[in-house]
Design a protein around this motif. Structure first.
Motif, PDB file in Angstrom:
ATOM      1  N   VAL A  21       8.969   3.710 -14.462  1.00 54.07           N
ATOM      2  CA  VAL A  21       8.574   3.518 -13.066  1.00 54.07           C
ATOM      3  C   VAL A  21       9.645   2.731 -12.318  1.00 54.07           C
ATOM      4  O   VAL A  21       9.991   3.052 -11.173  1.00 54.07           O
ATOM      5  N   ALA A  22      10.194   1.705 -12.961  1.00 53.02           N
ATOM      6  CA  ALA A  22      11.242   0.899 -12.322  1.00 53.02           C
ATOM      7  C   ALA A  22      12.476   1.738 -12.013  1.00 53.02           C
ATOM      8  O   ALA A  22      13.073   1.621 -10.928  1.00 53.02           O
ATOM      9  N   LYS A  27      15.744   4.661  -7.926  1.00 50.88           N
ATOM     10  CA  LYS A  27      16.340   5.901  -7.421  1.00 50.88           C
ATOM     11  C   LYS A  27      15.932   6.156  -5.975  1.00 50.88           C
ATOM     12  O   LYS A  27      16.672   6.751  -5.198  1.00 50.88           O
ATOM     13  N   ASN A  28      14.743   5.681  -5.614  1.00 53.50           N
ATOM     14  CA  ASN A  28      14.233   5.869  -4.257  1.00 53.50           C
ATOM     15  C   ASN A  28      14.502   4.656  -3.365  1.00 53.50           C
ATOM     16  O   ASN A  28      13.908   4.533  -2.299  1.00 53.50           O
ATOM     17  N   SER A 356       6.267   9.337 -13.646  1.00 48.72           N
ATOM     18  CA  SER A 356       6.908   8.282 -12.861  1.00 48.72           C
ATOM     19  C   SER A 356       7.272   8.777 -11.465  1.00 48.72           C
ATOM     20  O   SER A 356       7.111   8.051 -10.478  1.00 48.72           O
ATOM     21  N   LYS A 357       7.731  10.019 -11.361  1.00 49.62           N
ATOM     22  CA  LYS A 357       8.077  10.579 -10.050  1.00 49.62           C
ATOM     23  C   LYS A 357       6.841  10.724  -9.175  1.00 49.62           C
ATOM     24  O   LYS A 357       6.847  10.373  -7.988  1.00 49.62           O
ATOM     25  N   LYS A 358       5.738  11.232  -9.760  1.00 48.52           N
ATOM     26  CA  LYS A 358       4.501  11.396  -8.995  1.00 48.52           C
ATOM     27  C   LYS A 358       3.932  10.047  -8.578  1.00 48.52           C
ATOM     28  O   LYS A 358       3.419   9.892  -7.453  1.00 48.52           O
ATOM     29  N   GLU A 362       3.307   8.514  -4.666  1.00 48.81           N
ATOM     30  CA  GLU A 362       2.077   7.872  -4.183  1.00 48.81           C
ATOM     31  C   GLU A 362       2.374   6.485  -3.618  1.00 48.81           C
ATOM     32  O   GLU A 362       1.812   6.083  -2.591  1.00 48.81           O
ATOM     33  N   ILE A 363       3.259   5.761  -4.254  1.00 47.05           N
ATOM     34  CA  ILE A 363       3.630   4.426  -3.798  1.00 47.05           C
ATOM     35  C   ILE A 363       4.331   4.512  -2.437  1.00 47.05           C
ATOM     36  O   ILE A 363       4.051   3.734  -1.529  1.00 47.05           O
ATOM     37  N   LYS A 364       5.238   5.476  -2.307  1.00 42.66           N
ATOM     38  CA  LYS A 364       5.968   5.631  -1.052  1.00 42.66           C
ATOM     39  C   LYS A 364       5.028   5.916   0.113  1.00 42.66           C
ATOM     40  O   LYS A 364       5.189   5.384   1.215  1.00 42.66           O
TER      41      LYS A 364
END
Length: 368
Positions: A21-22, A27-28, A356-358, A362-364
């Motif tokens: 996740v980190a 990356k984002n 982790s990407k999904k 959701e976090i974004k």
């Protein structure tokens, strides 16, 4: 600036869940902060390993009182992402900061109805979590994403080729908790000695990246060939693994390694339980009866077996001695048909990658 606070505790949750996740958050261009929670299974190496992961900062671990006191002071919380540990910490930080609380879990946890969103890996896990207003989102397995990260925490020598074409190579997984590994060392030493007495076999032991150098030396002195390299590197050429229930079983499934899952009572007697349950189970006669009852009425323990609904990984639960475990390993190692069919079944299984990407997507959306 608001940060994503990742709350995690034990070695497995930090390395297998928080790490992918980190990396995805980085990356984002989102800065994650890691908050190490109080954990009775902590090795003391969590901060050192966390420094190898792209966290903006690492907080803790503190005792419970100081953890709550410091959380009350946090003013830069954009979102709380709980990846392991007691949800009372995530709920407290969410309430005092006003930030939403997300949780990723394999099973039910107290406090899940208070989370804004709950995530899990597979449908079978979601079915066990659903209820009381909780409807988890199935996004895949963070462990599968973790295996794609090839960073080596403390290095190590490359494994040599097998000694002979007829030899078998086995891998021991003594777990991420120091107390269990300490118990496992003499037990697995006996397993190894008996196994080598009945067949041509080579042994490698996968130690946690959180294990100390002194511990690695002790396993080496016992002839158990310890490694702290990634499982994807160490398990090349392994014919059979021996592990306990946990995320290791998922790693072994994804890496297509035939596996035995062992739960000898010698280890269960050392597992700590809290509260009234812990007080009762410290009484040997009660603990023994509880374990006998559990072994008779238990369902499948390893996650691959639960996900597939059948015993892909044989489970050895009971009062097993090292010799009995070694005898079981020898039987499976001599069964070429079982080894090939098990590996083929694992090869047909499609790991649920991309969690982790999904999760970061959701976090974004929540941070906008």
């Amino acid at each position: 600036m608001k940060y994503v606070y990742i709350l995690s505790n034990g070695p497995g949750e930090l390395w297998d869940w928080a790490r992918p996740v980190a990396y995805e958050l980085a990356k984002n261009e989102i800065k994650p902060l890691l908050w190490l929670l109080p954990c009775q299974y902590a090795s003391g190496m969590e901060r050192a390993c966390a420094e190898l992961i792209p966290f903006h900062d690492v907080i803790g671990p503190y005792n419970w009182a100081k953890t709550f006191a410091e959380m009350r002071k946090a003013k830069d919380v954009g979102l709380v992402m709980q990846l392991g540990g007691d949800l009372m910490f995530g709920r407290f930080l969410s309430k005092t900061s006003g930030a939403k609380l997300f949780c990723y879990t394999y099973g039910k946890k107290r406090g899940l109805p208070k989370c804004s969103k709950v995530f899990t890996a597979y449908q079978v896990m979601a079915r066990s979590i659903k209820g009381d207003g909780v409807c988890p989102h199935v996004i895949g397995d963070l462990v599968a994403d973790s295996l794609k990260l090839n960073s080596v925490p403390f290095g190590g020598d490359e494994l040599s080729p097998k000694g002979s074409s007829s030899s078998r190579r086995v891998a021991f997984f003594p777990g991420s908790r120091f107390s269990i590994r300490r118990k496992a060392l003499p037990f697995l030493h006996e397993v190894c000695l008996y196994l080598k007495s009945v067949m041509d076999v080579e042994v490698v032991t996968l130690l946690s990246p959180f294990s100390l150098n002194d511990e690695v030396y002790a396993w080496k002195e016992a002839g158990l060939n310890p490694r702290r390299q990634p499982a994807s590197t160490v398990l090349k050429g392994v014919d059979l693994a021996l592990t306990q229930p946990g995320t290791n079983t998922l790693e072994l499934l994804y890496l297509k390694v035939p596996t035995l899952v062992a739960v000898p009572y010698a280890f269960l007697s050392d597992i700590p339980f809290s509260g009234f349950k812990g007080a009762l189970l410290r009484l040997p006669w009660i603990k023994g009866r509880v374990f006998d009852l559990l072994s008779k009425k238990r369902g499948m323990l390893s996650w691959p077996n639960k996900i597939l609904g059948r015993e892909l990984m044989p489970e050895l639960v009971g009062d097993f001695t090292p010799k009995q475990i070694a005898e079981a390993m020898a039987r499976f190692l001599k069964d070429d048909t079982w080894l090939k069919e098990t590996s083929a079944s694992m090869d047909r299984f499609s790991p649920a990658r991309g969690a982790s990407k999904k999760l970061v997507e959701e976090i974004k959306q929540c941070l906008v």
